[in-house]
Design a protein around this motif. Structure first.
Motif, PDB file in Angstrom:
ATOM      1  N   UNK A  24       0.836  -1.201   0.000  1.00  0.00           N
ATOM      2  CA  UNK A  24       0.000   0.000   0.000  1.00  0.00           C
ATOM      3  C   UNK A  24       0.869   1.249   0.000  1.00  0.00           C
ATOM      4  N   UNK A  25       1.901   1.258   0.836  1.00  0.00           N
ATOM      5  CA  UNK A  25       2.798   2.421   0.894  1.00  0.00           C
ATOM      6  C   UNK A  25       3.525   2.616  -0.427  1.00  0.00           C
ATOM      7  N   UNK A  26       3.981   1.522  -1.023  1.00  0.00           N
ATOM      8  CA  UNK A  26       4.674   1.614  -2.301  1.00  0.00           C
ATOM      9  C   UNK A  26       3.757   2.222  -3.358  1.00  0.00           C
ATOM     10  N   UNK A  27       2.534   1.732  -3.436  1.00  0.00           N
ATOM     11  CA  UNK A  27       1.600   2.235  -4.441  1.00  0.00           C
ATOM     12  C   UNK A  27       1.211   3.680  -4.167  1.00  0.00           C
ATOM     13  N   UNK A  28       0.947   4.008  -2.911  1.00  0.00           N
ATOM     14  CA  UNK A  28       0.489   5.350  -2.579  1.00  0.00           C
ATOM     15  C   UNK A  28       1.586   6.393  -2.751  1.00  0.00           C
ATOM     16  N   UNK A  29       2.736   6.143  -2.161  1.00  0.00           N
ATOM     17  CA  UNK A  29       3.821   7.121  -2.217  1.00  0.00           C
ATOM     18  C   UNK A  29       4.396   7.199  -3.628  1.00  0.00           C
ATOM     19  N   UNK A  30       4.568   6.058  -4.270  1.00  0.00           N
ATOM     20  CA  UNK A  30       5.034   6.076  -5.652  1.00  0.00           C
ATOM     21  C   UNK A  30       4.050   6.773  -6.562  1.00  0.00           C
ATOM     22  N   UNK A  31       2.762   6.541  -6.352  1.00  0.00           N
ATOM     23  CA  UNK A  31       1.738   7.190  -7.165  1.00  0.00           C
ATOM     24  C   UNK A  31       1.682   8.685  -6.938  1.00  0.00           C
ATOM     25  N   UNK A  32       1.796   9.104  -5.685  1.00  0.00           N
ATOM     26  CA  UNK A  32       1.796  10.534  -5.383  1.00  0.00           C
ATOM     27  C   UNK A  32       2.996  11.226  -6.019  1.00  0.00           C
ATOM     28  N   UNK A  33       4.161  10.609  -5.921  1.00  0.00           N
ATOM     29  CA  UNK A  33       5.361  11.195  -6.518  1.00  0.00           C
ATOM     30  C   UNK A  33       5.234  11.266  -8.032  1.00  0.00           C
TER      31      UNK A  33
END
Length: 53
Positions: free
Chosen positions: A32-41
């Motif tokens: 979840x963190x990978x998808x969320x933070x990567x997506x936000x960036x």
């Protein structure tokens, strides 16, 4: 490259920082963190790139 790196670092920090949590919960949180933070960036970089053109 930057979004993937940021997401990967956050996922690794979650896995390392939560040794007392079950492995499957750590894996879920890391994904979840990978998808969320990567997506936000990625969204931020994409939106700032479109302003230049």
């Amino acid at each position: 490259m930057i979004p993937v790196g940021g997401g990967l670092v956050s996922a690794v920090l979650i896995v390392v920082g939560t040794p007392h949590v079950a492995w499957y919960l750590r894996l879920a949180l890391a994904l979840i963190a990978f998808a969320y933070i990567g997506g936000q960036s990625a969204a931020y970089l994409w939106s700032s790139h479109s302003d230049q053109g």
